[in-house]
Enzyme design. Structure first.
Site, PDB file in Angstrom:
ATOM      1  N   ASP A   1      45.679  44.944  39.682  1.00 25.63           N
ATOM      2  CA  ASP A   1      44.704  43.954  39.120  1.00 25.63           C
ATOM      3  C   ASP A   1      43.500  44.726  38.655  1.00 25.63           C
ATOM      4  O   ASP A   1      42.640  44.025  38.139  1.00 25.63           O
ATOM      5  CB  ASP A   1      44.448  42.774  39.839  1.00 25.63           C
ATOM      6  CG  ASP A   1      45.805  41.734  39.571  1.00 25.63           C
ATOM      7  OD1 ASP A   1      46.386  41.936  38.835  1.00 25.63           O
ATOM      8  OD2 ASP A   1      45.973  40.990  40.612  1.00 25.63           O
TER       9      ASP A   1
HETATM   10  C1  GLC Z   1      40.831  41.413  43.420  1.00 29.24           C
HETATM   11  C2  GLC Z   1      41.655  42.159  44.467  1.00 29.24           C
HETATM   12  C3  GLC Z   1      43.275  42.298  44.205  1.00 29.24           C
HETATM   13  C4  GLC Z   1      43.774  40.919  43.712  1.00 29.24           C
HETATM   14  C5  GLC Z   1      42.836  40.289  42.300  1.00 29.24           C
HETATM   15  C6  GLC Z   1      43.535  38.778  42.005  1.00 29.24           C
HETATM   16  O1  GLC Z   1      41.114  41.970  42.203  1.00 29.24           O
HETATM   17  O2  GLC Z   1      41.160  43.295  44.799  1.00 29.24           O
HETATM   18  O3  GLC Z   1      43.874  42.761  45.051  1.00 29.24           O
HETATM   19  O4  GLC Z   1      44.822  41.102  42.976  1.00 29.24           O
HETATM   20  O5  GLC Z   1      41.449  40.131  42.968  1.00 29.24           O
HETATM   21  O6  GLC Z   1      42.618  38.022  41.592  1.00 29.24           O
HETATM   22  C1  GLC Z   2      47.206  41.590  44.914  1.00 27.22           C
HETATM   23  C2  GLC Z   2      47.662  40.505  43.648  1.00 27.22           C
HETATM   24  C3  GLC Z   2      48.737  41.286  43.191  1.00 27.22           C
HETATM   25  C4  GLC Z   2      48.500  42.645  42.573  1.00 27.22           C
HETATM   26  C5  GLC Z   2      47.851  43.637  43.680  1.00 27.22           C
HETATM   27  C6  GLC Z   2      47.145  44.766  43.311  1.00 27.22           C
HETATM   28  O1  GLC Z   2      48.031  41.817  45.995  1.00 27.22           O
HETATM   29  O2  GLC Z   2      47.911  39.438  44.444  1.00 27.22           O
HETATM   30  O3  GLC Z   2      49.217  40.386  41.927  1.00 27.22           O
HETATM   31  O4  GLC Z   2      49.398  43.249  41.922  1.00 27.22           O
HETATM   32  O5  GLC Z   2      46.771  42.766  44.396  1.00 27.22           O
HETATM   33  O6  GLC Z   2      45.961  44.731  42.556  1.00 27.22           O
END
Ligand code: GLC
Ligand code: GLC
Length: 812
Positions: free
Chosen positions: A487
């Site tokens: 993300d």
């Molecule tokens: C932030 C976190 C990531 C997560 C995302 C979800 O970017 O670092 O881990 O997946 O929020 O909204």
């Molecule tokens: C968090 C989010 C997941 C994403 C991951 C890497 O775990 O929940 O959707 O893939 O972060 O950013």
């Protein structure tokens, strides 16, 4: 150092001191009513949706101080001494303390001033209420007079509004008290038809429903005035902060025990029958009364607790293993399976790291969570797949999240994560492999929940593939969109504005940045759908899909290979990300694991090289890092990934979710030793001995462990709600132990370390119980199987027509 121990017989983790490094929590409920509960009774409860139907309040940004919970106070009425038998909130120096977190229940026991207290908290199956089953015992030689106070602080339902909209909220709180039941009915007079109740099995000496009346002005939960005085004022005012407090008085002879039952519950009335009689504002209690009366009886409580234990016997009974490694056994048989169930229920919404007011159910997340629990509750997995598909957009794309209460997609948290659709194909494939329920493909499912738009599920899956095909970049790799699995790799965001959401901002057109990870996911998904369509006789479609998978694999080999590992992406300017030519972020973990899982570069021995590079550049004692070297400063063209300090989260922590991809890749290449070694590095039970470093619960996975570039290398964060749970479960059970559902049946292909002489397992699959014994007779992974004494060809266990089958696998 440890703070407790595993009681595997009882399937409990037993915490022996209350001041764990962080609150160590557990979950109550697994259907509609849920609670979070810490080892000192902190936490809160909600119905279905932690944001929209919150029953009780919690104080945010407090960790490790864990304020707001299911608190009981005991008071010795002879001398006025009072304490909390769960340690919080009074934090007295208890003479004894244990907390047993089990499957769907938590039991906290303690002793103080010669009074033993034991409280078991759980949610009975099929009900929307929680039970606090308290037993008190007088362990002193003289008789004792005690006051017992229970307490909860009600949330005015919508948790964000409750925490922010004081100008209204301080005026609307309403309660009703009848007998020993306190009803919380804020907004019931207008548009709500639901209320909460807090009941007690004993006659009351008094009660409070106003927070200030209970605590006293300028006091906190650690020293409530009513408890100090041993007297309640029977407060019943409108507005301010409604609480539920029962006061009961109990006399105990030496050695005598008494049980007191409290219920906290949620109930709905039909709109036409909201009030007791027309024209009054009195709650109609006709339908709730029988529920309350029933669960206040100790016999019913005992029986329902027993039912809960039995359900977990069944759920966990789907797969039990006996391997030479206790950490494998404990996680597979108990805790990892349990955690996958919790992530299935709650996605990423409510934990001690997720406020319950932010994220709903993730599309990608929920599909992945399904991989870990589909064998436990296939019917619920089926429904989840259909629910997720119903939020899909017509163009095959997905809302990144949806609200569990409404099951509607939620735009506020962003869209255009171009990997999202691939995950729906992968979860549907996992479901079909487990169940062979081909009928699901014919289910009619709408798009964006719009009636009239229904197509068969199969078409939804095809549109997932098409969505990615419609978004291909300059090298023939899939376009990144907002981000892929990671993300935080935001290649089109270019945000320089403080506070702007990385999840919803796009300042570049997104037609250049490409993702190797989506390339791998596409290859995997197209290959699965090719197999699925072949099985249902759609050969042409199947061939086309397989051609697409092969084509993408070739593109990844050509443009996604960096010489000794797979590239991560191309950025907005067409420059590589995750390449030796980069100064930071030279190598990323995700494409190494996922490309090998997709079979890319195995023949060409790219896979071997990629995994060697992982070992050389990313592997640490605390797990495998997400990338190296970390980004030292913020890079506009990379986005959120570079917003984290080095070693944290996506910027080079051990992001545990990705580690099992490498374990699986190692297993695919036949490296059992290495696969298990990686598995054990992040296995929570294995890490229990270093609880003061790890800090999070030793019985569940955390999303991340701080990486070697962080100040606290080895410190875990974001426990419980993470894709780590299901992926580790898949890695150990399906790839290392090698008990792997496939379309044609159950496959047995163990890739275990040399020093294991084998293992035993019981796996229930499509109505058959397989008793499996694996014996190592040579040093390789070549497997010869016999079923009920008869040798069979290949690694798929054929159906015999019996519902109990003995399988022996020899590994040479
Ligand atoms: C932030 C976190 C990531 C997560 C995302 C979800 O970017 O670092 O881990 O997946 O929020 O909204
Ligand atoms: C968090 C989010 C997941 C994403 C991951 C890497 O775990 O929940 O959707 O893939 O972060 O950013």
């Amino acid at each position: 150092m440890r703070y407790g121990f595993f009681d595997d017989q009882q399937r409990e983790y037993v915490i022996q001191r209350p001041d764990t490094p962080l609150p160590w929590i557990n979950y109550l409920g697994m259907e509609n009513y849920f609670g979070l509960i810490s080892n000192t009774a902190g936490g809160y409860s909600f119905y279905q949706d932690a944001r929209l139907r919150r029953l009780t309040r919690y104080r945010y940004n407090n960790v490790p101080l864990d304020m707001g919970g299911r608190y009981i106070y005991l008071r010795d009425d002879a001398d006025g001494t009072y304490w909390s038998p769960t340690w919080m909130p009074t934090r007295d120096d208890l003479a004894e303390y244990t907390c047993r977190h089990g499957m769907g229940y938590t039991r906290i026991g303690s002793a103080y001033h010669d009074i033993r207290a034991d409280i078991c908290y759980f949610v009975p199956l099929g009900e929307t209420l929680e039970i606090w089953d308290l037993t008190l015992e007088n362990q002193s030689p003289s008789s004792r007079s005690l006051s017992v106070f229970s307490s909860v602080e009600f949330c005015l339902w919508e948790a964000v509004d409750d925490a922010t909209n004081f100008q209204r909220n301080l005026n609307i709180g309403e309660v009703e008290v009848e007998g020993s039941v306190i009803y919380h009915k804020t907004e019931y007079r207008e548009r709500r038809n639901h209320f909460a109740y807090f009941a007690c099995s004993e006659p009351l000496a008094g009660y409070e429903t106003q927070r200030e009346a209970f605590l006293g002005p300028y006091r906190g939960w650690e020293n409530p005035l009513a408890v100090e005085m041993g007297e309640c004022s029977n407060s019943l005012r409108v507005g301010w902060s409604p609480v539920g407090v029962h006061h009961i008085r109990i006399s105990l002879m030496p050695g005598e025990k008494q049980r007191v039952i409290f219920l906290l519950g949620y109930h709905e009335n039909p709109t036409a029958e909201k009030f007791y009689t027309r024209g009054t504002q009195t709650l109609n209690k006709r339908t709730v009364a029988p529920i309350i009366n029933s669960y206040l009886q100790s016999g019913v409580v005992d029986q329902t607790f027993c039912d809960l234990r039995n359900v977990w016997d069944d759920l966990l009974g789907g797969l039990q293993v006996e391997s030479p490694n206790e950490h494998v056994n404990r996680m597979v048989n108990i805790w990892n399976a349990y955690q996958t169930m919790v992530t299935f229920n709650l996605s990423r919404s409510a934990s001690y790291f997720e406020s319950g007011i932010g994220r709903g159910m993730g599309f990608r997340d929920s599909n992945q969570d399904l991989l870990g629990f589909v064998h436990m509750v296939p019917e619920r997995a089926r429904q989840r797949i259909l629910d997720l598909a119903a939020t899909q957009l017509k163009n095959g794309g997905a809302y990144h999240q949806y609200q569990p209460l409404t099951k509607r997609g939620n735009d506020a948290v962003g869209g255009n994560f171009n990997d999202d659709p691939a995950w729906l194909v992968l979860s549907a494939a996992a479901y079909l492999k487990e169940t062979a329920d081909w009928g699901i493909l014919d289910e009619l499912v709408p798009y964006e929940n719009q009636p009239g738009t229904e197509t068969r599920l199969l078409e939804h899956l095809e549109r997932c593939i098409q969505y990615i095909l419609d978004r291909i970049g300059p090298h023939g790799l899939p376009l990144m969109g907002r981000a892929d699995w990671n993300d935080c790799l935001n290649l089109n965001t270019f945000s320089a504005t403080p506070g702007e959401s990385f999840q919803t901002t796009t300042n570049r057109d997104g037609r250049v940045a490409e993702s190797v990870v989506i390339g791998a996911l596409f290859t995997l998904a197209a290959h699965e759908l090719a197999q699925i369509t072949a099985i249902i006789g759609q050969d042409e479609k199947s061939m086309r899909l397989q051609g697409l998978a092969d084509g993408m694999a070739a593109t990844v080999r050509r443009f996604g290979w960096d010489g000794t590992w797979f590239l991560r992406a191309y950025d907005h300017f067409g420059n590589p990300v995750g390449s030796k030519s980069c100064e930071e972020g030279k190598i990323f973990i995700e494409p190494q694991g996922l490309c090998v899982m997709a079979g890319i570069g195995i023949k060409e021995s790219l896979a071997e090289k990629a995994l060697k590079s992982v070992e050389r550049h990313l592997a640490t004692d605390h797990g495998i890092l997400l990338l190296q070297p970390p980004y030292q400063s913020y890079h506009l063209h990379l986005g959120e990934i570079s917003s984290y300090p080095p070693g944290y989260k996506e910027n080079a922590s051990v992001f545990c979710h990705t580690n099992p991809w490498v374990m699986i890749a190692e297993a695919i290449l036949g490296h059992g030793e290495q696969a298990l070694d990686y598995y054990l590095r992040i296995n929570p039970s294995k890490r229990e001995v270093m609880s003061d470093l790890h800090r999070c619960e030793p019985y569940v996975y955390a999303q991340m462990i701080a990486g070697k570039d962080a100040d606290h290398f080895g410190e875990a964060k974001n426990s419980w709600l993470t894709g780590t749970a299901s992926w580790n479960y898949v890695a150990i059970t399906q790839w290392i132990l090698g008990i792997r559902p496939d379309y044609q049946g159950l496959r047995l292909e163990p890739v275990i370390p040399l020093d294991w002489d084998g293992y035993r397992a019981v796996r229930k699959f499509r109505g058959v119980t397989y008793e499996i014994e694996v014996r190592r007779i040579g040093s390789g992974n070549q497997v010869s199987i016999s079923v009920d004494g008869e040798a069979v060809q290949g690694s798929i266990i054929p159906e015999t027509g019996n519902d109990h089958v003995k399988v022996v696998a020899a590994l040479e």
